[in-house]
Design an enzyme around this catalytic site. Structure first.
Site, PDB file in Angstrom:
ATOM      1  N   ASP A 101       0.803  -1.224   0.000  1.00 32.32           N
ATOM      2  CA  ASP A 101       0.000   0.000   0.000  1.00 32.32           C
ATOM      3  C   ASP A 101       0.836   1.275   0.000  1.00 32.32           C
ATOM      4  O   ASP A 101       0.285   2.376   0.025  1.00 32.32           O
ATOM      5  CB  ASP A 101      -0.969   0.013   1.187  1.00 32.32           C
ATOM      6  CG  ASP A 101      -2.172  -0.885   0.952  1.00 32.32           C
ATOM      7  OD1 ASP A 101      -2.476  -1.171  -0.223  1.00 32.32           O
ATOM      8  OD2 ASP A 101      -2.812  -1.311   1.935  1.00 32.32           O
ATOM      9  N   ASN A 116      -0.021  -7.748  -7.672  1.00 29.68           N
ATOM     10  CA  ASN A 116      -1.308  -7.603  -6.975  1.00 29.68           C
ATOM     11  C   ASN A 116      -1.810  -6.162  -6.975  1.00 29.68           C
ATOM     12  O   ASN A 116      -2.989  -5.904  -6.703  1.00 29.68           O
ATOM     13  CB  ASN A 116      -1.222  -8.138  -5.544  1.00 29.68           C
ATOM     14  CG  ASN A 116      -0.149  -7.480  -4.706  1.00 29.68           C
ATOM     15  OD1 ASN A 116       0.865  -7.010  -5.222  1.00 29.68           O
ATOM     16  ND2 ASN A 116      -0.357  -7.433  -3.407  1.00 29.68           N
TER      17      ASN A 116
END
Length: 431
Positions: A309, A332
């Site tokens: 993130d 991802n």
């Protein structure tokens, strides 16, 4: 809302890191799954955590909140029987609650954001739930999704970890409440293992036992367990703070961010080491990260799976580094609120950055002199994209106009306020 990000020479000041979204949503969920009243100190306020607040209340939890804390009286393994649930645009909230919905006879998750969460796949979790005797009606693995449960069965369960670790976390929250013992085997690879570690940490704090293999690919979960009501303190958030630290790194700066624990299990804590490796003048002591930026960064190569993130914020910093940087093992990112590789690279190029993409890599040929900017770019409804593009805009020659900038509230509603308090030249206008 549009954000008009203007060239900013210097940032200076001290801010408190916002509270961790990941920990807040997890603490709220285990508090709802407990029988009794839990207290959570310093919970995050964001669209994601607000979605969890709303959903657990709809499912029967009692929630009270003041400026410092919230109390939650849980429903245990007996959520209220309701027909529909709206998780907004919060993918983690959806996935965590899909397993909890297995305790309900018939619950539909509606598709409120067809252009964002509505495009994301959930097949891997659907397959696992079906192994447990839960009937799932879905739209090609996407929303709307109806869970027809009531009596999910434990036993041997497989789940793919290729797309997201959230599917595994979802099962880990739910299976201890089943009557039977369960074994979960993770197939293929497991993305974001550090975040699974956060899930296990929170579950353990609530008194539930799970035996995990060292590689987090196999789990034994005794059935018949209960979550114990507890008191929890939410730590500062590294993913959001990464963008503030990146902004300080690419400008002349003297910036301190408080409440960032050195021993945190957040994978995004790695941004401290990433920025150090990029030759940023940075210290991290007593929960304070202090950046004294001089606009001179060095390129590097980094395994982004450890700090998923925060990858975009670090890429934004690397745009201005001397040399070629590579962030690898990040496929991802393609399965988030948008395709955070293709969509982000597209917008960076508009701004004047020299970047390339591979299936699981972002490659940046740094421009220490800065980028031109002077264009209007799209945020793709993604909070992480907004934050990272803002960093680039601060170091652009002509600034950047970021469309749909209000979506930053998904994780960091105070982001622009915090940057403004540090001296950033940003104008927010209603679109």
């Amino acid at each position: 809302m549009k954000a008009l990000v203007k060239p900013t020479e210097r940032l200076e000041g001290t801010i408190n890191a916002l509270s961790s979204k990941n920990y807040t949503t997890r603490y709220m969920l285990i508090a709802a799954l407990a029988e009794g009243t839990s207290t959570i100190y310093y919970p995050a306020h964001s669209e994601d955590s607000d979605a969890m607040r709303r959903c657990i209340k709809d499912l029967g939890a009692e929630l009270h909140e003041d400026e410092e804390k919230m109390t939650i009286t849980g429903f245990g393994r007996h959520p209220k029987q309701i027909g529909e649930l709206n998780v907004g645009n919060a993918g983690a909230v959806l996935r965590f609650l899909m397993s909890i919905a297995a305790f309900c006879p018939d619950l539909t998750f509606i598709n409120a954001y067809p252009n964002s969460l509505g495009k994301r796949p959930h097949d891997d979790l659907i397959d696992s739930l079906q192994q447990m005797g839960v009937e799932v009606e879905h739209n090609g693995g996407k929303l709307p999704i109806t869970i027809r449960g009531g009596k999910p069965r434990g036993g041997k369960i497989t789940v793919s970890g290729n797309v997201s670790s959230q599917f595994l976390s979802s099962l880990l929250f739910m299976t201890p409440l089943l009557e039977e013992d369960s074994e979960i085997e993770v197939l293929h690879d497991l993305k974001s293992k550090v975040i699974v570690g956060q899930t296990l940490e929170v579950i353990e704090q609530a008194g539930v036992k799970i035996e995990a293999s060292d590689d987090l690919m196999h789990f034994k979960i005794p059935g018949g367990q209960k979550y114990t009501a507890q008191k929890y303190v939410v730590q500062g958030d590294y993913p959001g703070s990464a963008a503030i630290l990146a902004a300080a790194a690419v400008t002349h700066s003297d910036v301190k961010v408080l409440r960032l624990e050195e021993k945190s299990r957040q994978g995004e804590k790695a941004v401290v080491d990433v920025l150090r490796a990029m030759n940023v003048n940075l210290t991290h002591e007593n929960g304070v990260v202090h950046v004294q930026g001089n606009q001179r960064l060095q390129a590097g190569e980094f395994d982004g799976d450890h700090f998923t993130d925060a990858v975009l914020a670090m890429v934004a910093a690397a745009v201005f580094a001397e040399g070629t940087s590579r962030f690898y093992n990040v496929e991802n990112l393609r399965y988030k609120e948008c395709d955070r590789i293709t969509d982000f690279v597209t917008e960076l190029r508009k701004a004047g950055a020299d970047v390339e993409e591979r299936q699981s890599e972002i490659i940046i040929h740094g421009k220490p002199e800065g980028v031109t900017g002077g264009v209007e770019i799209n945020a793709h409804y993604d909070h992480r994209v907004i934050m990272a593009l803002t960093v680039v805009g601060l170091r652009s020659e002509k600034g950047l106009t970021i469309n749909d900038a209000h979506h930053v509230a998904k994780s960091y509603p105070q982001y622009f306020d915090h940057l403004l308090s540090l001296g950033a030249q940003i104008e927010l206008v209603d679109a």
